[in-house]
Scaffold this motif. Sequence first.
Motif, short mmCIF file in Angstrom:
data_model
loop_
_atom_site.label_atom_id
_atom_site.label_comp_id
_atom_site.label_asym_id
_atom_site.label_seq_id
_atom_site.Cartn_x
_atom_site.Cartn_y
_atom_site.Cartn_z
N GLN A 28 1.51 7.06 -6.72
CA GLN A 28 0.55 8.16 -6.91
C GLN A 28 1.24 9.51 -6.73
OE1 GLN A 28 -2.60 7.33 -4.14
NE2 GLN A 28 -3.47 5.67 -5.39
N ARG A 29 2.10 9.60 -5.73
CA ARG A 29 2.84 10.85 -5.50
C ARG A 29 3.77 11.15 -6.68
NH1 ARG A 29 5.61 9.81 0.11
NH2 ARG A 29 6.76 11.70 -0.52
N LYS A 72 2.23 1.74 -3.52
CA LYS A 72 1.21 2.32 -4.41
C LYS A 72 1.02 3.81 -4.13
CE LYS A 72 -1.36 -1.98 -5.04
NZ LYS A 72 -2.64 -2.69 -4.83
N SER A 73 1.12 4.18 -2.86
CA SER A 73 1.01 5.60 -2.50
C SER A 73 2.18 6.39 -3.08
CB SER A 73 0.99 5.75 -0.98
OG SER A 73 0.98 7.12 -0.61
N GLY A 93 0.82 -1.21 0.00
CA GLY A 93 0.00 0.00 0.00
C GLY A 93 0.86 1.25 0.00
N GLN A 94 1.94 1.21 0.77
CA GLN A 94 2.85 2.36 0.79
C GLN A 94 3.52 2.54 -0.59
OE1 GLN A 94 5.59 1.73 3.99
NE2 GLN A 94 4.04 1.92 5.60
#
Length: 382
Positions: A295-296, A291-292, A288-289
């Motif tokens: 996005q950034r 994927k974050s 999840g981190q």
Amino acid sequence: MRYSTTKAINKLAWPQQLPQPQHLSEIKQTLERLENEVVQLLEQQSKAQELLRQSIQSAQEALAQGQLKRATQHLAQARKQQKLGYRSHDKAIAQLSVELGEMNDWQNFATEPKRQELLDDLQSLVATPLAPADQADRLKQLRQSWNDLGRLRRSEQGLQRHFDDLADQAFAPCKTYFSEQAAQRTANLQQRQRLCAQLDEFLAQDDWQQTELKKLENISRQARTEWRNHHPCDHRKLKPVEKQFEALQQQIHDHIRQRKNQNLELKQHLVTEAQALRELEPNNETTGQAKSLQQRWQQIGPAPRKEEQRVWAAFRQACDQVFNRRAEAYQADKAAVAAQLAAVHSALDELEQHSESKDLGALRQHFQTIKELAAACKIDAK
């Protein structure tokens, strides 16, 4: 007179111990001045004679080489000295005049067909004009060929006027073309000035630096395209406008470069964070981190192309390693669960085979085994 005056002064023999009368001093000064002037005149005469000799010699050499124009120039210089009273080379000058006249007559005779050919070509150019630019170039060639044939005699000046008249007629179609070209250059210059004004107005806005980089690049690119479309221009008038345009473009390019460098630093930080995730436990939180971070990355914006390709490769590699480790862990868990389920099914089959047995203790033992296996699989004991 100078000699008799000097003789009279010497005969006078004025005593040196007595002051000279004023008239005697003035006479001596006048005599000295005259002697200096005579020396200067003799020097000038010698130089003039040498110039006359050199002019005649140069004219003879030029005539021998068939350079009639150069020979005529040197002969004119010799005649100029002759008119000043230097007559020592009159015979040579007269001979040169005769020879030069004969050579000019022969040249005119030899060039007459060529001149007529040029007149015919010029007449064709008047009757059937070329494209304006080609017409002007062809006319320039014909005039140069005409001039290369040499000067015409006074009796043939009518031929020169005929050529000039035809040349004017041939150039007439070009006048409109060149006038239109001049108007187009003026219009192009005005459009480029207007383009500079628009860029200057945009850069004068307080928030122009907040514009998206992609939009800024499009503005710069479109301005460059429009600048090129408004061509040609008067080069002399264009210089200050071109200097202003390049300065405005440079201001935009500098800002874009600065913003991209800042974006590059941000993306390099994301690479570092992604590489750090590889050291953590491969679970859903870690992925999840990652994927974050992706996005950034998408929200940051472009960086310098070559450097961005390099950091993107490092970032993608780090994220792929995080996802691959999670996938490997998932597959390992899935295989373990499958083995546990197989064990449960095997125990159930064995229990079913002994379901008719009257040994309740053995049955309870089989059931307890199934319960423990199912608990390990997080499956209800039923």
